[in-house]
Design a protein around this motif. Structure first.
Motif, PDB file in Angstrom:
ATOM      1  N   ALA A  15       0.825  -1.223   0.000  1.00 24.61           N
ATOM      2  CA  ALA A  15       0.000   0.000   0.000  1.00 24.61           C
ATOM      3  C   ALA A  15       0.855   1.267   0.000  1.00 24.61           C
ATOM      4  N   GLU A  16       2.164   1.108   0.163  1.00 25.98           N
ATOM      5  CA  GLU A  16       3.128   2.219   0.221  1.00 25.98           C
ATOM      6  C   GLU A  16       2.813   3.218   1.332  1.00 25.98           C
ATOM      7  N   ASN A  17       2.215   2.749   2.416  1.00 27.59           N
ATOM      8  CA  ASN A  17       1.909   3.688   3.509  1.00 27.59           C
ATOM      9  C   ASN A  17       2.947   3.623   4.625  1.00 27.59           C
ATOM     10  N   TYR A  18       4.040   2.894   4.384  1.00 31.03           N
ATOM     11  CA  TYR A  18       5.082   2.774   5.415  1.00 31.03           C
ATOM     12  C   TYR A  18       5.992   3.991   5.458  1.00 31.03           C
ATOM     13  N   LEU A  19       5.811   4.918   4.511  1.00 36.77           N
ATOM     14  CA  LEU A  19       6.710   6.082   4.438  1.00 36.77           C
ATOM     15  C   LEU A  19       6.314   7.193   5.411  1.00 36.77           C
ATOM     16  N   GLU A  20       5.122   7.064   6.032  1.00 35.90           N
ATOM     17  CA  GLU A  20       4.718   8.035   7.070  1.00 35.90           C
ATOM     18  C   GLU A  20       5.368   7.603   8.381  1.00 35.90           C
ATOM     19  N   LEU A  21       6.267   8.419   8.912  1.00 34.24           N
ATOM     20  CA  LEU A  21       7.119   7.988  10.028  1.00 34.24           C
ATOM     21  C   LEU A  21       6.953   8.861  11.259  1.00 34.24           C
ATOM     22  N   PRO A  22       6.988   8.231  12.453  1.00 36.44           N
ATOM     23  CA  PRO A  22       6.843   8.999  13.698  1.00 36.44           C
ATOM     24  C   PRO A  22       8.166   9.606  14.186  1.00 36.44           C
ATOM     25  N   PHE A  23       9.250   9.395  13.437  1.00 36.87           N
ATOM     26  CA  PHE A  23      10.550   9.976  13.791  1.00 36.87           C
ATOM     27  C   PHE A  23      11.316  10.227  12.497  1.00 36.87           C
ATOM     28  N   GLY A  24      12.374  11.015  12.600  1.00 40.18           N
ATOM     29  CA  GLY A  24      13.098  11.416  11.401  1.00 40.18           C
ATOM     30  C   GLY A  24      14.258  10.494  11.064  1.00 40.18           C
ATOM     31  N   TYR A  25      14.939  10.825   9.974  1.00 41.85           N
ATOM     32  CA  TYR A  25      16.145  10.112   9.550  1.00 41.85           C
ATOM     33  C   TYR A  25      17.351  10.661  10.332  1.00 41.85           C
ATOM     34  N   PRO A  26      18.418   9.864  10.492  1.00 38.10           N
ATOM     35  CA  PRO A  26      18.562   8.460  10.092  1.00 38.10           C
ATOM     36  C   PRO A  26      17.761   7.532  11.008  1.00 38.10           C
ATOM     37  N   MET A  27      17.553   6.316  10.537  1.00 42.55           N
ATOM     38  CA  MET A  27      16.824   5.316  11.327  1.00 42.55           C
ATOM     39  C   MET A  27      17.395   3.934  11.034  1.00 42.55           C
ATOM     40  N   GLU A  28      17.052   2.987  11.882  1.00 39.56           N
ATOM     41  CA  GLU A  28      17.490   1.604  11.693  1.00 39.56           C
ATOM     42  C   GLU A  28      16.359   0.800  11.074  1.00 39.56           C
ATOM     43  N   LEU A  29      16.731  -0.140  10.215  1.00 37.02           N
ATOM     44  CA  LEU A  29      15.764  -1.064   9.626  1.00 37.02           C
ATOM     45  C   LEU A  29      16.289  -2.476   9.833  1.00 37.02           C
ATOM     46  N   LYS A  30      15.458  -3.347  10.408  1.00 34.60           N
ATOM     47  CA  LYS A  30      15.885  -4.731  10.611  1.00 34.60           C
ATOM     48  C   LYS A  30      14.700  -5.672  10.513  1.00 34.60           C
ATOM     49  N   PRO A  31      14.968  -6.944  10.213  1.00 35.68           N
ATOM     50  CA  PRO A  31      13.874  -7.916  10.102  1.00 35.68           C
ATOM     51  C   PRO A  31      13.296  -8.245  11.474  1.00 35.68           C
ATOM     52  N   GLU A  32      11.985  -8.400  11.505  1.00 45.23           N
ATOM     53  CA  GLU A  32      11.318  -8.767  12.766  1.00 45.23           C
ATOM     54  C   GLU A  32      11.613 -10.219  13.133  1.00 45.23           C
ATOM     55  N   ASP A  33      11.790 -11.051  12.105  1.00 40.36           N
ATOM     56  CA  ASP A  33      12.013 -12.486  12.323  1.00 40.36           C
ATOM     57  C   ASP A  33      13.424 -12.877  11.870  1.00 40.36           C
ATOM     58  N   PRO A  34      14.381 -12.978  12.799  1.00 38.95           N
ATOM     59  CA  PRO A  34      15.767 -13.263  12.403  1.00 38.95           C
ATOM     60  C   PRO A  34      15.966 -14.654  11.819  1.00 38.95           C
ATOM     61  N   VAL A  35      15.091 -15.598  12.156  1.00 38.20           N
ATOM     62  CA  VAL A  35      15.256 -16.967  11.656  1.00 38.20           C
ATOM     63  C   VAL A  35      14.902 -17.047  10.172  1.00 38.20           C
ATOM     64  N   SER A  36      13.726 -16.497   9.768  1.00 40.21           N
ATOM     65  CA  SER A  36      13.364 -16.546   8.346  1.00 40.21           C
ATOM     66  C   SER A  36      14.242 -15.610   7.506  1.00 40.21           C
TER      67      SER A  36
END
Length: 418
Positions: free
Chosen positions: A147-168
Motif C-alpha cells: 500500500a506504500e503507507n510505510y513512508l509516514e514515520l513517527p521519527f526522522g532520519y537516520p533510522m534503523e531497519l531490521k527484520p522482525e524475524d531473524p530466523v526466516s
C-alpha cells in the motif's frame, strides 16, 4: 574427577567453542556437539567433537536426529543437558521441549513465551509492559509495503531497519543484504524495503529511531535464570568494536567488562516477572539524549561473544551444572558481575593490532589498552589446552582475515551499529 553429567551442544560456531571451553576449564571434559555443518571455530579441536547431520538446523531433520539421540541416552543415569548456541536451535528446543524432557535436561523457556520474545514486535510490547526502555519503533508489514503507507514515520532520519524475524531472514538473499541497515532518506528506505519483500521475505520489518553514537555506546548483558525462575548471575560487557562485514554487522569484536547496578536490577526484575528460564543475552545501547539504556532485543541463549563472561570469572557452563546436576543455586543470592575492576579481563575476537587501530579513541579504549599492556585479555578460540598445529594455523588465518575486513568495510559501515 567423576563425570556425573553430559552436555550436548547444538551448533558448531564460535559460541559452541566458547561453551565447550567453559566446560573444559571447569570440569576438564570434552563435549559432543550436533550440527548441520562444520564451522571453523570448532575444527581440529580435541575439546569438542562435532557430529554432523545435514539439515539438522531445521525440522523435520532436527527432531528425527534428536529422537535417535533420545534412544541413545534413554538409560543414561547422568543428567544430559542440551545447550543451544543459536537462535534456531533455541526455537527448536522450546518447540519440542515436552518430548525432549523425557530424556534430556532442556533449560529453556516454553514455546509460547519463546514466540513472544523472539518476535521483536512482541518483545517491545512486553518491554513496555514491564518498564524496560527501548527505541521508538514503527512496524512495517507486507501489506504496508504493497500500500506504500510505510513512508509516514513517527521519527526522522537516520533510522534503523531490521527484520522482525531473524530466523526466516537467514533464507533471504540479495545484493547488499545485511543483518540490519541504517537508512538516511526516503529513497534508501524505498529501495531497501522493496529489495527485502521482492526477494522472498514475508514477515514484518522494524523501523527504529537511530540512537546516536558509535560502537562504544553499546552494552551487552548475559544473565542466567535458574529452574525456579530466579536470576542467579548477570554479567555486563561494554563492546568497543563490532564486525564491519555486511553479513556480520552487530557481532562484537572487543568487550570490556562493565558494571551498572541500576541496569542489573532492571534486568533482574524483568526476567523474573516474565518467568524466564536459562541463559539470556541482551543487546543494549546507551542513549545520551535522555541518559537511558535502550534494549534492542533478547537472545534466548548466551551470545556468540559471551565467553567474555567465563573470561571474567563467571564460567558459563557452571550455572547449568550447579542448577540441574547439583541443585546448589537455590539459596544463592544473584551475582552482579564485574564490580571489581582489579579482576577485569578484556575479551577480543580480533588481533590486538586491529583493535588498537579501529576502536574509537575514548576513556574505555584507554582502559582496554591498559589491560592489554598488563596481559589481562583473552579470546574464545585460542586455548592452550586445545593446541595443535592445524588448529593454530586455521585460527591465525581467521584472525589475520579481520585486517582485510576492517580495511575494506570499516569506513563504509561506520555508524551502523545495532
Amino acid at each position: 574427577m567423576k563425570r556425573n553429567f553430559t552436555p550436548i551442544l547444538l551448533g558448531s560456531d564460535i559460541n559452541v567453542y566458547g561453551m565447550a571451553r567453559s566446560f573444559n576449564e571447569a570440569y576438564g571434559i570434552s563435549v559432543k556437539a550436533l550440527a548441520d555443518s562444520q564451522l571453523a571455530a570448532t575444527r581440529y579441536s580435541k575439546i569438542v567433537s562435532v557430529e554432523l547431520h545435514q539439515g539438522f538446523s531445521e525440522d523435520p531433520t532436527f527432531i528425527e536426529v534428536m529422537r535417535k539421540q533420545m534412544k541413545l541416552y534413554q538409560d543414561h543415569e547422568e543428567p544430559v543437558i542440551l545447550i543451544s548456541c543459536g537462535d534456531g536451535y533455541s526455537e527448536l528446543l522450546a518447540k519440542h521441549k515436552e518430548e525432549l524432557q523425557q530424556v534430556f535436561v532442556v533449560p529453556y523457556v516454553d514455546y509460547d513465551l519463546l514466540q513472544k520474545l523472539i518476535s521483536k514486535e512482541n518483545f517491545y510490547q512486553i518491554a513496555e509492559k514491564y518498564g524496560l526502555p527501548y527505541p521508538k519503533t514503527k512496524i512495517v508489514t507486507m501489506a504496508d509495503y504493497k500500500a506504500e503507507n510505510y513512508l509516514e514515520l513517527p521519527f526522522g532520519y537516520p533510522m534503523e531497519l531490521k527484520p522482525e524475524d531473524p530466523v526466516s531472514w537467514l533464507d533471504v538473499q540479495f545484493e547488499g543484504r545485511k543483518k540490519a541497515f541504517t537508512i538516511h532518506n526516503e529513497t534508501e528506505l524505498r529501495d531497501i524495503v522493496t529489495k527485502i519483500y521482492e526477494n522472498g521475505y514475508k514477515e514484518d520489518l522494524i523501523l527504529q529511531d537511530f540512537i546516536p553514537g558509535d560502537d562504544s555506546n553499546m552494552r551487552v548483558l548475559n544473565a542466567y535464570v535458574d529452574k525456579d525462575h530466579h536470576v542467579k548471575m548477570m554479567c555486563m560487557g561494554h563492546p568497543l568494536l563490532e564486525d564491519p562485514t555486511p553479513q556480520s554487522i552487530g557481532n562484537y569484536m572487543a568487550i570490556l567488562p562493565d558494571y551498572d547496578e541500576k541496569l542489573y536490577e532492571q534486568v533482574e526484575a524483568f526476567l523474573e516477572k516474565i518467568n524466564y528460564t536459562g541463559m539470556a543475552n541482551f543487546d543494549i545501547k546507551y542513549d545520551a539524549r535522555d541518559g537511558k539504556y535502550k534494549f534492542f532485543e533478547i537472545n534466548l541463549r548466551q551470545g556468540r561473544s559471551s565467553f567474555y563472561v567465563t573470561l571474567n570469572g563467571y564460567n558459563l557452563a557452571k550455572w547449568y551444572v550447579d542448577d540441574y546436576v547439583y541443585d546448589s543455586l537455590q539459596d544463592k543470592e544473584p551475582i552482579y558481575g564485574n564490580k571489581l575492576k582489579s579482576k577485569h579481563e578484556l575479551w577480543l575476537g580480533i588481533p590486538v593490532s586491529v583493535f588498537k587501530e579501529y576502536a574509537v579513541d575514548n576513556e574505555a579504549k584507554q582502559m582496554a589498552e591498559e589491560l592489554i599492556h598488563e596481559g589481562r585479555y583473552g579470546t574464545t578460540v585460542f586455548y592452550d589446552q586445545d593446541r595443535n598445529f592445524k588448529r593454530w594455523l586455521l585460527l591465525k588465518y581467521m584472525f589475520h582475515n579481520y585486517k582485510g575486513r576492517y580495511q575494506k568495510y570499516y569506513q563504509e559501515n561506520k555508524g551502523q551499529f545495532f
